[in-house]
Design a protein around this motif. Structure first.
Motif, PDB file in Angstrom:
ATOM      1  N   LEU A 342       0.829  -1.202   0.000  1.00  7.91           N
ATOM      2  CA  LEU A 342       0.000   0.000   0.000  1.00  7.91           C
ATOM      3  C   LEU A 342       0.868   1.259   0.000  1.00  7.91           C
ATOM      4  CD1 LEU A 342      -2.749  -1.115   2.549  1.00  7.91           C
ATOM      5  CD2 LEU A 342      -2.986  -0.903   0.064  1.00  7.91           C
ATOM      6  N   ALA A 343       1.929   1.237   0.799  1.00 15.77           N
ATOM      7  CA  ALA A 343       2.834   2.387   0.834  1.00 15.77           C
ATOM      8  C   ALA A 343       3.521   2.589  -0.509  1.00 15.77           C
ATOM      9  CB  ALA A 343       3.874   2.204   1.937  1.00 15.77           C
ATOM     10  N   SER A 344       3.894   1.489  -1.145  1.00 15.10           N
ATOM     11  CA  SER A 344       4.550   1.571  -2.450  1.00 15.10           C
ATOM     12  C   SER A 344       3.616   2.175  -3.498  1.00 15.10           C
ATOM     13  CB  SER A 344       5.014   0.175  -2.882  1.00 15.10           C
ATOM     14  OG  SER A 344       5.663   0.215  -4.129  1.00 15.10           O
ATOM     15  N   ALA A 345       2.321   1.829  -3.399  1.00 15.30           N
ATOM     16  CA  ALA A 345       1.356   2.373  -4.349  1.00 15.30           C
ATOM     17  C   ALA A 345       1.202   3.884  -4.184  1.00 15.30           C
ATOM     18  CB  ALA A 345       0.008   1.683  -4.166  1.00 15.30           C
ATOM     19  N   ALA A 346       1.301   4.349  -2.930  1.00  9.17           N
ATOM     20  CA  ALA A 346       1.119   5.776  -2.660  1.00  9.17           C
ATOM     21  C   ALA A 346       2.405   6.587  -2.821  1.00  9.17           C
ATOM     22  CB  ALA A 346       0.581   5.971  -1.239  1.00  9.17           C
ATOM     23  N   ALA A 347       3.555   5.913  -2.825  1.00  9.28           N
ATOM     24  CA  ALA A 347       4.845   6.611  -2.801  1.00  9.28           C
ATOM     25  C   ALA A 347       5.065   7.564  -3.974  1.00  9.28           C
ATOM     26  CB  ALA A 347       5.983   5.589  -2.729  1.00  9.28           C
ATOM     27  N   PRO A 348       4.805   7.181  -5.226  1.00  8.93           N
ATOM     28  CA  PRO A 348       5.061   8.129  -6.324  1.00  8.93           C
ATOM     29  C   PRO A 348       4.282   9.436  -6.182  1.00  8.93           C
ATOM     30  CG  PRO A 348       4.797   5.902  -7.179  1.00  8.93           C
ATOM     31  CD  PRO A 348       4.419   5.845  -5.733  1.00  8.93           C
TER      32      PRO A 348
END
Length: 390
Positions: A342-348
């Motif tokens: 989930l964090a990776s999806a929001a990171a960009p």
């Protein structure tokens, strides 16, 4: 562990190659729109997280090796379909198969390491991370060659190579010797989402996931920030990636070897997080420095960031074993991975906001948040019941 190291390295080379060329293959060779590609990649990521949860549960109840091997076989099917994915329906199926295969491999891989390595699981995982980093770098380098050629045949060859790596790894996985399920005292509560009720572990997982935004800093935020503030130094983004890879390969095992206890792992996590936060300050300072000094600061940032990443990873890997019941490693790893996904999806989006809107203040805020989150782990860690890994 030698066979598992070979699987990790071979699979990483294929994945690094695929990650480098895949988007241009989807759009330039297969002819799909960027909107369709984005939608399929998002759906594949969601399916990967769901498959990770199911795979973690199955790894604990049925054994990690068959789940891990199944993930490789499903990924192989996805890559096979991807060779002829000009039709939208075939492309969607290929993308979803690839996501499902990735998810099945994720938590089952961690459970497999713990079963196979026993008391040496932490060091084994550090060694495998070194193989992973080196393999991804080699695959990315090969992918750069494909991008230089830019012919349909070169792209198809790259996809075929990734397919072969999955086939090879699936065969090797079938020959892994893995001990049976660890003996347990009192029976553990069952259920796919039981781990999410372990609030202490989930708080640690959320903290780690929020800090993990840093994984997107080098490939995403650094080139953008350089292009905005020091356009003539944009090429240094690639050098920073090389520095990160080299230091990761050279130092990861040494960093893990220095973590000898649960408290040591907590301190390693804290030190790594604070070091990464400090690297953001150096990078922010670079924007207002003269050209020569800015170039030096980019390299200093890359070194400080890479050291922090290595130390943080050492603490995080150790804690993922020491605070988790051995017979539920797959499920706990899946929950941990879900938070990171989930964090990776929001990171960009977050880092794009830091670079484009936040500017210098954005980097300072990100540094402060990273240090604050890292400082929360020793507080959470006081209530952890550390246990032997084996």
């Amino acid at each position: 562990m030698t066979r598992l190291a070979l699987i990790t390295g071979v699979n990483a080379v294929g994945n690094g190659l695929y990650a480098t060329v895949s988007v241009l293959y989807f759009t330039s060779v297969l002819g799909h729109s960027l909107a369709l590609v984005s939608a399929v990649l998002f759906a594949a990521m969601m399916l990967a997280m769901a498959a990770d949860l199911v795979g973690g549960r199955l790894a604990d109840t049925r054994g990690p090796r068959p789940v891990f091997q199944a993930g490789l076989v499903v990924s192989l099917a996805g890559m096979t379909a991807m060779l002829a994915a000009g039709e939208v329906a075939v492309f969607v199926v290929a993308g979803l198969l690839t996501g499902a295969g990735q998810g099945l491999c994720m938590s089952s891989n961690v459970a497999l390491i713990r079963r196979a390595a026993g008391a040496d699981a932490v060091m084994a995982r550090a060694t495998l991370r070194t193989f992973l980093t080196a393999g991804l770098a080699l695959g990315g380098l090969a992918g750069a060659g494909v991008l230089a050629v830019r012919t349909p045949g070169a792209y198809l060859f790259a996809i075929a190579i990734n397919l072969v790596t999955f086939l090879w790894c699936a065969v090797l996985a079938g020959r892994l010797e893995v001990p049976g399920r660890p003996a347990t005292g009192a029976p553990r509560p069952a259920g796919l989402f039981h781990v999410y009720r372990d609030l202490r572990f989930m708080l640690f997982a959320v903290i780690s996931a929020l800090i993990s935004v840093h994984h997107h800093v080098l490939p995403f935020a650094v080139p953008l920030w350089l292009a905005l503030t020091q356009p003539s130094l944009t090429w240094l983004a690639g050098i920073a990636l090389v520095v990160n890879t080299v230091l990761g390969v050279v130092l990861q095992i040494h960093a893990n070897n220095r973590v000898g206890s649960g408290r040591g792992a907590v301190l390693s996590f804290l030190l790594g997080g604070v070091t990464i936060g400090a690297s953001y300050l150096v990078f922010a300072w670079m924007a207002h420095a003269p050209l020569g000094a800015a170039a030096v600061l980019v390299l200093v940032f890359a070194v400080i960031y890479s050291l922090g990443e290595v130390v943080l990873a050492a603490g995080a890997m150790d804690l993922q074993f020491r605070v988790v019941p051995g017979e539920m490693q797959g499920q706990y790893s899946a929950a941990f991975g879900t938070m990171h996904g989930l964090a990776s999806a929001a990171a960009p989006a977050l880092l794009g906001l830091v670079v484009s809107a936040g500017g210098l203040l954005g980097w300072l805020t990100l540094a402060a948040a990273t240090c604050l989150l890292a400082a929360m782990v020793p507080v959470v860690g006081r209530r952890f019941a550390f246990q032997p890994v084996g």
